[in-house]
Design a protein around this motif. Structure first.
Motif, PDB file in Angstrom:
ATOM      1  N   ILE A 224      15.832  13.473   4.436  1.00  0.00           N
ATOM      2  CA  ILE A 224      15.432  13.216   3.052  1.00  0.00           C
ATOM      3  C   ILE A 224      13.932  13.487   2.934  1.00  0.00           C
ATOM      4  O   ILE A 224      13.144  12.971   3.733  1.00  0.00           O
ATOM      5  N   PRO A 225      13.514  14.278   1.968  1.00  0.00           N
ATOM      6  CA  PRO A 225      12.090  14.590   1.852  1.00  0.00           C
ATOM      7  C   PRO A 225      11.271  13.385   1.385  1.00  0.00           C
ATOM      8  O   PRO A 225      11.776  12.470   0.735  1.00  0.00           O
ATOM      9  N   LEU A 226      10.003  13.430   1.724  1.00  0.00           N
ATOM     10  CA  LEU A 226       9.082  12.341   1.464  1.00  0.00           C
ATOM     11  C   LEU A 226       9.058  11.915  -0.003  1.00  0.00           C
ATOM     12  O   LEU A 226       9.106  10.723  -0.310  1.00  0.00           O
ATOM     13  N   HIS A 227       9.009  12.867  -0.902  1.00  0.00           N
ATOM     14  CA  HIS A 227       8.980  12.543  -2.330  1.00  0.00           C
ATOM     15  C   HIS A 227      10.182  11.674  -2.706  1.00  0.00           C
ATOM     16  O   HIS A 227      10.039  10.664  -3.399  1.00  0.00           O
ATOM     17  N   ASP A 228      11.365  12.053  -2.241  1.00  0.00           N
ATOM     18  CA  ASP A 228      12.581  11.309  -2.577  1.00  0.00           C
ATOM     19  C   ASP A 228      12.583   9.906  -1.972  1.00  0.00           C
ATOM     20  O   ASP A 228      13.086   8.965  -2.585  1.00  0.00           O
ATOM     21  N   ILE A 229      12.029   9.772  -0.774  1.00  0.00           N
ATOM     22  CA  ILE A 229      11.978   8.456  -0.128  1.00  0.00           C
ATOM     23  C   ILE A 229      11.056   7.508  -0.899  1.00  0.00           C
ATOM     24  O   ILE A 229      11.353   6.335  -1.081  1.00  0.00           O
ATOM     25  N   LEU A 230       9.935   8.030  -1.374  1.00  0.00           N
ATOM     26  CA  LEU A 230       8.885   7.194  -1.947  1.00  0.00           C
ATOM     27  C   LEU A 230       9.023   6.926  -3.435  1.00  0.00           C
ATOM     28  O   LEU A 230       8.472   5.952  -3.940  1.00  0.00           O
ATOM     29  N   THR A 231       9.742   7.762  -4.144  1.00  0.00           N
ATOM     30  CA  THR A 231       9.712   7.754  -5.607  1.00  0.00           C
ATOM     31  C   THR A 231      10.136   6.431  -6.237  1.00  0.00           C
ATOM     32  O   THR A 231       9.625   6.065  -7.286  1.00  0.00           O
ATOM     33  N   ASP A 232      11.030   5.693  -5.603  1.00  0.00           N
ATOM     34  CA  ASP A 232      11.512   4.456  -6.224  1.00  0.00           C
ATOM     35  C   ASP A 232      10.853   3.189  -5.655  1.00  0.00           C
ATOM     36  O   ASP A 232      11.245   2.085  -5.998  1.00  0.00           O
TER      37      ASP A 232
ATOM     38  N   GLU B 186       6.637  -3.114  -2.255  1.00  0.00           N
ATOM     39  CA  GLU B 186       7.519  -2.547  -1.217  1.00  0.00           C
ATOM     40  C   GLU B 186       6.737  -1.608  -0.300  1.00  0.00           C
ATOM     41  O   GLU B 186       6.911  -1.633   0.920  1.00  0.00           O
ATOM     42  N   ALA B 187       5.885  -0.775  -0.887  1.00  0.00           N
ATOM     43  CA  ALA B 187       5.119   0.195  -0.102  1.00  0.00           C
ATOM     44  C   ALA B 187       4.141  -0.482   0.848  1.00  0.00           C
ATOM     45  O   ALA B 187       3.845   0.052   1.922  1.00  0.00           O
ATOM     46  N   SER B 188       3.657  -1.657   0.489  1.00  0.00           N
ATOM     47  CA  SER B 188       2.667  -2.352   1.323  1.00  0.00           C
ATOM     48  C   SER B 188       3.301  -3.424   2.218  1.00  0.00           C
ATOM     49  O   SER B 188       2.590  -4.076   2.992  1.00  0.00           O
ATOM     50  N   TYR B 189       4.604  -3.572   2.162  1.00  0.00           N
ATOM     51  CA  TYR B 189       5.306  -4.588   2.933  1.00  0.00           C
ATOM     52  C   TYR B 189       5.179  -4.318   4.438  1.00  0.00           C
ATOM     53  O   TYR B 189       5.363  -3.194   4.909  1.00  0.00           O
ATOM     54  N   VAL B 190       4.851  -5.367   5.183  1.00  0.00           N
ATOM     55  CA  VAL B 190       4.783  -5.295   6.639  1.00  0.00           C
ATOM     56  C   VAL B 190       5.676  -6.399   7.190  1.00  0.00           C
ATOM     57  O   VAL B 190       5.451  -7.576   6.916  1.00  0.00           O
ATOM     58  N   LYS B 191       6.685  -6.016   7.936  1.00  0.00           N
ATOM     59  CA  LYS B 191       7.636  -6.982   8.482  1.00  0.00           C
ATOM     60  C   LYS B 191       7.022  -7.784   9.627  1.00  0.00           C
ATOM     61  O   LYS B 191       7.158  -8.990   9.694  1.00  0.00           O
ATOM     62  N   ASN B 192       6.331  -7.096  10.536  1.00  0.00           N
ATOM     63  CA  ASN B 192       5.743  -7.748  11.702  1.00  0.00           C
ATOM     64  C   ASN B 192       4.254  -7.428  11.779  1.00  0.00           C
ATOM     65  O   ASN B 192       3.852  -6.278  11.561  1.00  0.00           O
ATOM     66  N   GLU B 193       3.466  -8.417  12.114  1.00  0.00           N
ATOM     67  CA  GLU B 193       2.026  -8.227  12.232  1.00  0.00           C
ATOM     68  C   GLU B 193       1.731  -7.110  13.228  1.00  0.00           C
ATOM     69  O   GLU B 193       2.379  -6.987  14.261  1.00  0.00           O
ATOM     70  N   GLY B 194       0.779  -6.290  12.876  1.00  0.00           N
ATOM     71  CA  GLY B 194       0.393  -5.191  13.751  1.00  0.00           C
ATOM     72  C   GLY B 194       1.113  -3.884  13.450  1.00  0.00           C
ATOM     73  O   GLY B 194       0.745  -2.847  13.982  1.00  0.00           O
ATOM     74  N   GLU B 195       2.138  -3.940  12.614  1.00  0.00           N
ATOM     75  CA  GLU B 195       2.845  -2.721  12.232  1.00  0.00           C
ATOM     76  C   GLU B 195       2.189  -2.137  10.979  1.00  0.00           C
ATOM     77  O   GLU B 195       1.479  -2.823  10.257  1.00  0.00           O
ATOM     78  N   HIS B 196       2.469  -0.875  10.744  1.00  0.00           N
ATOM     79  CA  HIS B 196       1.952  -0.217   9.551  1.00  0.00           C
ATOM     80  C   HIS B 196       2.974  -0.295   8.423  1.00  0.00           C
ATOM     81  O   HIS B 196       4.169  -0.208   8.656  1.00  0.00           O
ATOM     82  N   SER B 197       2.467  -0.423   7.226  1.00  0.00           N
ATOM     83  CA  SER B 197       3.331  -0.361   6.044  1.00  0.00           C
ATOM     84  C   SER B 197       3.597   1.102   5.695  1.00  0.00           C
ATOM     85  O   SER B 197       2.930   2.018   6.204  1.00  0.00           O
ATOM     86  N   ILE B 198       4.538   1.308   4.803  1.00  0.00           N
ATOM     87  CA  ILE B 198       4.797   2.650   4.292  1.00  0.00           C
ATOM     88  C   ILE B 198       3.518   3.210   3.667  1.00  0.00           C
ATOM     89  O   ILE B 198       3.146   4.365   3.904  1.00  0.00           O
TER      90      ILE B 198
ATOM     91  N   THR C  65      -1.929   6.982  -5.155  1.00  0.00           N
ATOM     92  CA  THR C  65      -1.696   7.433  -3.785  1.00  0.00           C
ATOM     93  C   THR C  65      -0.592   8.487  -3.772  1.00  0.00           C
ATOM     94  O   THR C  65      -0.720   9.526  -3.108  1.00  0.00           O
ATOM     95  N   LEU C  66       0.491   8.232  -4.509  1.00  0.00           N
ATOM     96  CA  LEU C  66       1.588   9.211  -4.570  1.00  0.00           C
ATOM     97  C   LEU C  66       1.127  10.519  -5.197  1.00  0.00           C
ATOM     98  O   LEU C  66       1.537  11.606  -4.756  1.00  0.00           O
TER      99      LEU C  66
END
Length: 160
Positions: free
Chosen positions: A22-30, A35-47, A97-98
């Protein structure tokens, strides 16, 4: 098929053409900013952080490609390319950013379309004597790698 056509195809597969993934545009568009800044575990990068990283390196190599100049000195701390400003985590900034991401992919397409084929075969002495076509191809591989990460992060959000 020319180097130019192959590289344009690779860039488009990464950003907006459906291909093997799936291309990046399609992944990010919705996604929204939360959601884009969500980090599940400390030290990981967000989208969002990964998108910033992709923007940084695509802009940096496009700038070098247009100038036909690569400085052998690289003072960039790669981890810094993932930075996001915690005070600007809102939907307006996410849309900016998008837009910046879309712009760099469009600018790459234009730069490649406007290039003579021989430019892509020129070697870059300050960068391991790699030819431009190889550098741009590896940039696309780098994009694809991080697109996979982004897709996994997005999928993991749906399961939390």
């Amino acid at each position: 098929m020319s180097y130019k056509a192959i590289l344009i195809d690779q860039l488009n597969a990464c950003y907006h053409d459906k291909s093997w993934f799936i291309p990046l545009h399609d992944i990010l568009t919705d996604l929204n900013a939360a959601e884009a800044s969500y980090v599940k575990n400390e030290g990981e990068h967000s989208i969002w952080a990964i998108v910033n990283h992709l923007i940084f390196w695509n802009e940096k190599w496009l700038e070098r490609y247009i100038a036909e100049q690569v400085n052998g000195q690289n003072s960039v701390n790669n981890e810094d390319t993932f930075d996001i400003d915690p005070s600007n985590l809102n939907d307006v900034e996410w849309r900016k950013t998008l837009h910046r991401l879309k712009t760099v992919f469009s600018d790459w397409n234009r730069a490649l379309e406007d290039s003579e084929e021989h430019k892509l075969t020129r070697e870059i002495p300050a960068y391991f004597n790699a030819p431009w076509w190889g550098v741009v191809s590896n940039l696309c591989i780098h994009n694809a790698y991080h697109i996979g990460q982004i897709m996994l992060l997005k999928k993991s959000m749906k399961h939390t």
